[in-house]
Motif scaffolding. Structure first.
Motif, short mmCIF file in Angstrom:
data_model
loop_
_atom_site.label_atom_id
_atom_site.label_comp_id
_atom_site.label_asym_id
_atom_site.label_seq_id
_atom_site.Cartn_x
_atom_site.Cartn_y
_atom_site.Cartn_z
N GLN A 75 -30.53 18.27 -38.36
CA GLN A 75 -30.66 19.15 -37.03
C GLN A 75 -29.64 18.82 -35.99
OE1 GLN A 75 -35.17 19.35 -36.60
NE2 GLN A 75 -34.90 21.48 -36.28
N ARG A 76 -29.62 17.46 -35.79
CA ARG A 76 -28.84 17.16 -34.69
C ARG A 76 -27.21 17.13 -35.07
NH1 ARG A 76 -25.55 12.84 -34.30
NH2 ARG A 76 -26.59 12.23 -36.18
N VAL A 77 -26.87 17.02 -36.38
CA VAL A 77 -25.59 17.29 -37.01
C VAL A 77 -25.24 18.54 -36.88
CG1 VAL A 77 -24.21 16.99 -38.83
CG2 VAL A 77 -25.62 15.28 -38.29
N PHE A 78 -26.32 19.51 -37.33
CA PHE A 78 -25.93 20.81 -37.27
C PHE A 78 -25.53 21.39 -36.10
CE2 PHE A 78 -27.11 25.42 -37.36
CZ PHE A 78 -25.97 25.87 -38.34
N ALA A 79 -26.42 21.21 -34.94
CA ALA A 79 -26.34 21.53 -33.74
C ALA A 79 -24.94 21.14 -33.06
CB ALA A 79 -27.55 20.92 -32.61
N GLU A 80 -24.52 19.84 -33.46
CA GLU A 80 -23.13 19.30 -33.01
C GLU A 80 -22.11 20.25 -33.83
OE1 GLU A 80 -22.04 16.56 -31.03
OE2 GLU A 80 -24.03 16.81 -30.25
N GLN A 81 -22.31 20.66 -34.97
CA GLN A 81 -21.41 21.39 -35.48
C GLN A 81 -21.17 22.66 -34.78
OE1 GLN A 81 -22.81 21.14 -39.56
NE2 GLN A 81 -20.90 19.97 -40.24
N LEU A 82 -22.34 23.49 -34.38
CA LEU A 82 -22.10 24.54 -33.63
C LEU A 82 -21.12 24.48 -32.44
CD1 LEU A 82 -25.70 26.33 -34.02
CD2 LEU A 82 -23.55 26.64 -35.24
N ALA A 83 -21.54 23.35 -31.84
CA ALA A 83 -20.75 23.00 -30.44
C ALA A 83 -19.58 22.81 -30.91
CB ALA A 83 -21.65 21.89 -29.77
N GLY A 84 -19.09 22.25 -31.97
CA GLY A 84 -17.68 22.05 -32.40
C GLY A 84 -16.74 23.13 -32.51
N PHE A 134 -12.94 49.62 -39.65
CA PHE A 134 -12.33 48.49 -38.88
C PHE A 134 -11.45 47.66 -39.81
CE2 PHE A 134 -16.38 49.49 -36.63
CZ PHE A 134 -15.82 50.29 -35.65
N GLU A 135 -10.50 47.22 -39.14
CA GLU A 135 -9.38 46.18 -39.99
C GLU A 135 -10.04 44.89 -40.33
OE1 GLU A 135 -7.08 44.20 -35.88
OE2 GLU A 135 -6.09 45.66 -37.68
N LEU A 136 -9.19 44.36 -41.34
CA LEU A 136 -9.39 42.85 -41.53
C LEU A 136 -8.15 42.25 -41.16
CD1 LEU A 136 -11.51 43.16 -45.12
CD2 LEU A 136 -12.46 42.58 -42.73
N THR A 137 -7.99 40.94 -41.15
CA THR A 137 -6.86 40.37 -41.14
C THR A 137 -6.97 38.93 -41.87
OG1 THR A 137 -5.24 39.23 -39.38
CG2 THR A 137 -7.72 39.26 -39.04
N PRO A 138 -5.85 38.51 -42.23
CA PRO A 138 -5.67 37.11 -42.92
C PRO A 138 -5.35 36.02 -41.61
CG PRO A 138 -3.42 38.14 -43.35
CD PRO A 138 -4.46 38.98 -42.49
N THR A 139 -5.09 36.44 -40.62
CA THR A 139 -4.79 35.52 -39.56
C THR A 139 -5.95 34.81 -39.00
OG1 THR A 139 -2.97 36.77 -38.71
CG2 THR A 139 -3.93 35.30 -37.18
N LYS A 140 -5.86 33.34 -38.90
CA LYS A 140 -7.08 32.64 -38.60
C LYS A 140 -6.87 32.46 -36.99
CE LYS A 140 -7.11 29.89 -42.58
NZ LYS A 140 -7.06 28.27 -43.18
N PRO A 141 -8.00 32.50 -36.33
CA PRO A 141 -8.34 32.41 -34.86
C PRO A 141 -7.89 31.01 -34.47
CG PRO A 141 -10.32 32.39 -35.70
CD PRO A 141 -9.57 32.59 -36.92
N ALA A 142 -7.13 30.78 -33.38
CA ALA A 142 -7.02 29.49 -32.62
C ALA A 142 -8.50 28.83 -32.35
CB ALA A 142 -6.25 29.79 -31.44
N ALA A 143 -8.31 27.55 -32.65
CA ALA A 143 -9.69 26.81 -32.34
C ALA A 143 -9.98 27.19 -30.99
CB ALA A 143 -9.35 25.25 -32.82
N ARG A 144 -11.41 26.95 -30.93
CA ARG A 144 -12.15 26.91 -29.38
C ARG A 144 -12.23 25.69 -28.85
NH1 ARG A 144 -16.30 32.21 -29.17
NH2 ARG A 144 -14.99 33.68 -30.39
N SER A 145 -12.27 25.64 -27.65
CA SER A 145 -12.88 24.37 -26.99
C SER A 145 -14.33 24.24 -27.27
CB SER A 145 -12.46 24.62 -25.46
OG SER A 145 -11.20 25.03 -25.07
N ARG A 146 -14.64 22.99 -27.43
CA ARG A 146 -15.84 22.67 -27.63
C ARG A 146 -16.93 23.36 -26.78
NH1 ARG A 146 -18.42 18.90 -30.79
NH2 ARG A 146 -20.56 18.10 -30.11
N GLY A 147 -18.11 23.54 -27.52
CA GLY A 147 -18.97 24.54 -26.56
C GLY A 147 -20.19 23.58 -26.03
#
Length: 288
Positions: A75-84, A134-147
């Motif tokens: 659980q702790r690891v998964f919560a950290e992954q969500l924040a990441g 609605f459209e689809l795209t192959p473009t990956k989004p920019a990484a978000r800042s840590r939550g």
């Protein structure tokens, strides 16, 4: 329509257009035979802004040979992954997958397991998104800042192997198995070394939660169907199982939509149960 646990393509599109930073869209497509199929599908095209969340690497923990094919993560690891991934305490997580899949429901369950209530499944899967125009795209989004998300009080329940063994045959325990009926009966086991089901289980294939358009059935229909399975048992007496703890999450999502809260997930499911040398096994149709 959008509910506490589901979102329509139309409502998701409006959110992405008006306030994309408030939403994290997660592509959970996966295939149990070809583990890289989902990633390849994501790289080819996905909902704009979506990140890929892999069942084997993110939505599962480490395997040890006897704890199942997709054991629950720490659980702790998964919560950290969500924040990441950029999840804040107020971020709406939207999970989607391919038609017929239950992988989005796995993310929905896990997020609630670590205390994040703002999580929904895209009703009708990616298929509904494209059918809505609605459209689809192959473009990956920019990484978000840590939550800033931190693990909180769990909003779901789980049971482990020891609990399942202790509860076997108890009057206050009802196991519902979400695998296809042929695998439940032991007629066509292609994923696990042993065939059959946990003794006393009832069969409810997760696909039975869906209409022909891959959308979840109405709460009223789901409630009536699950009521026939439960009889006079309470939802809190139910444990959802499947092959490896994935489609069982879809059962739990359907029960929540039906207003039948309180059931638990057996994360190891059949792949863990059947890996035990002394496991008791039933074959054929359910006896109850």
């Amino acid at each position: 329509m959008t509910s506490q646990h589901l979102i329509t393509p139309e409502d998701l599109q409006k959110l992405l257009a008006s306030n994309p930073a408030s939403v994290l869209v997660c592509d959970c497509r996966y295939d149990l035979v070809d583990a890289e199929l989902g990633r390849r599908a994501y790289e080819a095209s996905h909902i704009p802004g979506a990140v890929f969340v892999d069942l084997g690497r993110v939505l599962s923990g480490q395997k040890n040979g006897s704890n199942g094919r997709h054991p629950l993560p720490d659980q702790r690891v998964f919560a950290e992954q969500l924040a990441g991934l950029g999840v804040n305490a107020d971020t709406l997580i939207v999970a989607y997958d391919a038609p017929g899949g239950s992988y989005a429901a796995r993310l929905w369950w896990l997020a609630r397991w670590v205390g994040h209530s703002k999580v929904v499944v895209l009703d009708g899967t990616i298929d509904a998104w494209t059918k809505a125009g609605f459209e689809l795209t192959p473009t990956k989004p920019a990484a978000r800042s840590r939550g800033n998300f931190k693990q909180g009080v769990s909003l779901t329940k789980s049971v482990d192997l020891a609990n399942m063994r202790a509860g076997l045959g108890r009057a206050d325990r009802l196991i519902i198995d979400g695998r296809p009926g042929d695998r439940f009966q032991g007629l066509n086991e292609t994923l696990d070394p042993k065939a059959g089901h946990i003794p006393g289980s009832l069969s409810r294939p997760s696909k039975d939660n869906l209409n022909a358009d891959w959308k979840l059935k109405s709460p009223e229909v789901l409630r009536a169907e699950f009521a026939r399975l439960l009889g006079d048992r309470k939802p809190a007496e139910v444990v959802a199982s499947c092959g490896s703890g994935v489609s069982a999450c879809h059962l739990l999502l359907a029960m929540e939509l039906a207003g039948l809260s309180g059931a638990a997930l057996y994360g190891g499911s059949w792949s863990e149960w059947s890996a035990q040398p002394d496991a008791s096994i039933e074959l054929g149709a359910a006896k109850a």
